[in-house]
Design an enzyme around this catalytic site. Structure first.
Site, PDB file in Angstrom:
ATOM      1  N   ASP A  57      -9.912  -4.069  -5.426  1.00 26.84           N
ATOM      2  CA  ASP A  57      -9.299  -3.093  -4.198  1.00 26.84           C
ATOM      3  C   ASP A  57      -9.877  -1.740  -4.475  1.00 26.84           C
ATOM      4  O   ASP A  57      -9.669  -1.128  -5.739  1.00 26.84           O
ATOM      5  CB  ASP A  57      -8.015  -3.045  -4.275  1.00 26.84           C
ATOM      6  CG  ASP A  57      -7.165  -2.324  -3.248  1.00 26.84           C
ATOM      7  OD1 ASP A  57      -7.834  -1.637  -2.578  1.00 26.84           O
ATOM      8  OD2 ASP A  57      -5.546  -2.690  -3.113  1.00 26.84           O
ATOM      9  N   SER A 106       0.798  -1.147   0.016  1.00 24.23           N
ATOM     10  CA  SER A 106      -0.015   0.091   0.044  1.00 24.23           C
ATOM     11  C   SER A 106       0.814   1.280   0.037  1.00 24.23           C
ATOM     12  O   SER A 106       1.855   1.650  -0.906  1.00 24.23           O
ATOM     13  CB  SER A 106      -1.005  -0.206   1.325  1.00 24.23           C
ATOM     14  OG  SER A 106      -1.939   0.883   1.061  1.00 24.23           O
ATOM     15  N   HIS A 139      -7.939  -5.026  -0.920  1.00 23.77           N
ATOM     16  CA  HIS A 139      -6.802  -4.184  -0.543  1.00 23.77           C
ATOM     17  C   HIS A 139      -6.012  -5.358   0.353  1.00 23.77           C
ATOM     18  O   HIS A 139      -4.908  -5.317   0.597  1.00 23.77           O
ATOM     19  CB  HIS A 139      -7.136  -3.136   0.306  1.00 23.77           C
ATOM     20  CG  HIS A 139      -5.991  -2.197   0.535  1.00 23.77           C
ATOM     21  ND1 HIS A 139      -5.265  -1.480  -0.537  1.00 23.77           N
ATOM     22  CD2 HIS A 139      -5.396  -1.827   1.615  1.00 23.77           C
ATOM     23  CE1 HIS A 139      -4.396  -0.942   0.020  1.00 23.77           C
ATOM     24  NE2 HIS A 139      -4.311  -0.907   1.378  1.00 23.77           N
TER      25      HIS A 139
END
Length: 676
Positions: free
Chosen positions: A614, A529, A649
């Site tokens: 995501d 991320s 995610h």
């Protein structure tokens, strides 16, 4: 052997923007071709991947019982069973002797996510028992996009009711009547922006709060006392809270303190000196926060009284309340510290066995309990749930996460060293390895994040043992932008200070090389991320330092994403990265954005992993980045892109699926380092 997929380049300033056309046939074909390519390139690692998977799985107790949590007349707990992806949720009557002994003959199955998943993706959001213990409210995400459906189960009849509401954020909070629920709704940018009230048996719901400001996330929660409900609206820099008696769900909400830019405060409700009070953690006196208290009848900011003053050297990270004590979570010299303030007794701090560790309060017990639970772990010590007797500070280990098979914690050594950043700042690095891996250059896996004030406190990993037992050293770079050394550490790595995050990480890598822990050819780096942004940036800046890189759901197309306010969460991120619609911010982000700064140079081997569903970091960020690297780099090192079509995610949802993903990443690093 086939060649890597070639992404066609459109004309214009962003030649790979066509990959943003979600569900287009050419995009899907391209992503599937990349997935096929990675399987082909790692085909010779199939046996290694399976070995790693079986190794990791063999260390995990597949059939296990969680530590039961007593509440009212019941013990609540989870049970994992070998072969199942998800734990089942149970309860049984609470023993009269006060023990935590589970009576399997009297237990009740509350929820079985394995049955609900049906082999596909499943994420359980809320799991909330009503105050009278008669109902379960829960929410499910079946795609990985963090959009939830809401359900209520009658625990006597087993009947399940699906609530007819769309675009829910997954939160569900009971009022004390056990008939009224508060839940959150997402706006078109995937931001929780509204709170609704729903009474069971009624067709609709009533809006009770709406925040139109795109920077603010809204959520509702029960205070520790279970006497009050709180709606908190919070941006990266500012917050505002509204409160309501949990006994009066249709009453009027009261604002504790109207929002003021850069004032963050977080209220809870409990006892202080025998009186019901609001306890408020606030940064109004300084960035490291102080603690205030106020009466139920006059909770406004003008009535707040200081209880714990601001400390320039110590961050007040959290406050936990129960009837017996106020428990403070502090951060001092880069480590979490627990300070307990029992009612009417001298305050004390906990003593712990390791030099570097992770520690936090688990708020899983009743408000009236004389004990609390702590979760404690270190790089070489599996997670423990410790029971703390509040009155005298006595600690008891109730449960330690087991490591199946041969495991000796003393065979592994944990260290903390410091690197010197380019401006002279000392950056902590946490290390773990087998004792015989130190004293000579070893393959080393360096992990980093450095954003949102998130602290990377050292944690234990069953999977990591597969690297350590192959001679690896594992390291965490506690770079600025995280919260590892408090709020000032976070602020020194955001907005215009963001480049510090990258130079700190490079300084950590250089320190590890200078101290002889590893060599550049055997230094693997990893982040996910915002940590993927870190990996992408340092690869552009100093690619020769590293031998391999893994980037999970990497936020690498920063400039284009932050310029697109229609994407989920973009506006809320302005406080972290800046608003690139402002010319000076545009140039600042453009100077470090990984996608923008790919250039003709040799890069180390890279594995990038994306989640197609995501909603936080869109799949195309990794896809565009890899495509540009393929077209621009001057090397022929392994360059792989894996898109998880059934994930978001957080990656794949099941525990075995997640282990297979770890095995893939480890096999990639072993292949690059010729250690298969």
């Amino acid at each position: 052997m086939s060649q890597a997929p070639i992404a066609r380049a459109d004309t214009g300033t962003d030649p790979y923007r066509w990959l943003e056309n979600r569900d287009a046939d050419d995009v899907l074909a391209y992503l599937k071709a990349e997935n096929a390519y990675i399987e082909e390139q790692l085909a010779d690692q199939a046996e290694v991947r399976e070995t790693l998977f079986q190794e990791i799985k063999s260390r995990i107790r597949e059939t296990d019982l969680s530590l039961p949590s007593p509440w009212g007349p019941w013990l609540y707990y989870q049970r994992t069973t070998a072969g199942d992806e998800y734990p089942r949720h149970y309860r049984c009557p609470r023993p009269l002797d006060g023990s935590l002994t589970v009576d399997e003959n009297a237990e009740q199955l509350l929820l079985d996510p394995n049955e609900l998943a049906g082999g596909g993706f499943l994420s359980l959001g809320a799991f909330s028992i009503s105050q009278d213990h008669s109902k379960l409210a829960y929410s499910l995400d079946r795609e990985g996009d963090e959009i939830y459906r809401l359900f209520v189960k009658d625990l006597a009849s087993g009947d399940v009711t699906a609530l007819p509401f769309d675009d829910c954020d997954g939160s569900m909070t009971w009022a004390n009547d056990s008939q009224t629920l508060f839940y959150g709704e997402l706006d078109e940018t995937h931001r929780p922006h509204k709170i609704y009230r729903h009474r069971l048996g009624e067709a609709g719901s009533s809006e009770v709060y709406h925040d139109p400001d795109g920077r603010f996330f809204v959520h509702c929660y029960r205070a520790s006392s279970e006497r009050q409900l709180v709606i908190l609206s919070h941006s990266k820099t500012t917050s505002e809270a509204w409160v309501l008696s949990a006994d009066e769900p249709e009453g009027q909400w009261t604002c504790l303190a109207p929002r003021q830019e850069d004032h963050e405060y977080f209220p809870d409700h409990g006892l202080h000196e025998g009186q019901w009070r609001w306890l408020i953690r606030s940064n109004q006196a300084g960035i490291n926060f102080a603690l205030y208290h106020a009466s139920e009848s006059q909770p406004g900011r003008e009535h707040w009284q200081e209880l714990v003053p601001h400390d320039e050297a110590v961050m007040l990270e959290d406050v936990s309340l129960n009837a017996e004590a106020i428990t403070l979570t502090l951060r001092e010299s880069g480590l979490p510290v627990i300070e307990v303030r029992p009612q009417g007794v001298q305050a004390y701090r906990l003593q712990l066995p390791d030099a570097a560790y992770s520690l936090h309060v688990q708020n899983s017990l009743e408000f009236t309990s004389t004990v609390i639970r702590l979760r404690y772990e270190a790089l070489n010590r599996p997670a423990q749930v410790r029971q703390l007797t509040l009155a005298d500070g006595t600690q008891e280990v109730l449960k330690e996460t087991p490591v199946e098979g041969p495991f000796d914690a003393d065979a592994y050594e944990s260290r903390r060293i410091w690197a010197t950043a380019q401006d002279g700042t000392q950056i902590p690095i946490s290390l773990v390895g087998r004792r015989d891996s130190f004293g000579k250059p070893a393959p080393l896996y360096l992990y980093g994040y450095g954003a949102y004030g998130h602290s990377l406190d050292p944690w234990f990993s069953h999977a990591r043992l597969s690297l350590l037992d192959r001679g690896f050293v594992f390291a965490i770079a506690h770079v600025r932008g995280g919260g590892d050394l408090g709020e000032a550490w976070y602020r020194a790595g955001k907005l215009e200070q963001k480049p510090n995050t990258f130079s700190d990480f490079i300084a950590c890598a250089e320190q590890l090389l200078a101290d002889g822990y590893t060599t550049s050819a055997r230094l693997a780096i990893s982040g996910g991320s915002a940590g993927g942004l870190l990996i992408g940036a340092v690869l552009n800046m100093r690619p020769e330092l590293f031998g391999a890189a893994v980037a999970e759901v990497p936020f690498v197309d920063v400039l284009n994403t932050m310029l697109n306010a229609d994407l989920p969460l973009t506006v809320t991120e302005y406080d972290e990265w800046g608003d690139p619609n402002q010319p000076e911010v545009h140039e600042r982000i453009k100077a470090y954005a990984p996608y923008e700064n790919v250039r003709a140079q040799a890069y180390p081997a890279l594995l990038a992993v994306a989640g197609y569903n995501d909603s936080r970091v869109q799949y195309w960020e990794a896809a565009k980045w890899v495509a540009k690297l393929r077209a621009t780099r001057t090397d022929d090192n392994l360059l792989l892109l894996k898109t998880e079509f059934g994930a978001g995610h957080g990656g794949m949802s099941g525990r075995y699926q997640a282990l297979k993903d770890v095995a893939l990443e480890y096999a990639f690093v072993l292949k690059v380092f010729d250690m298969a």
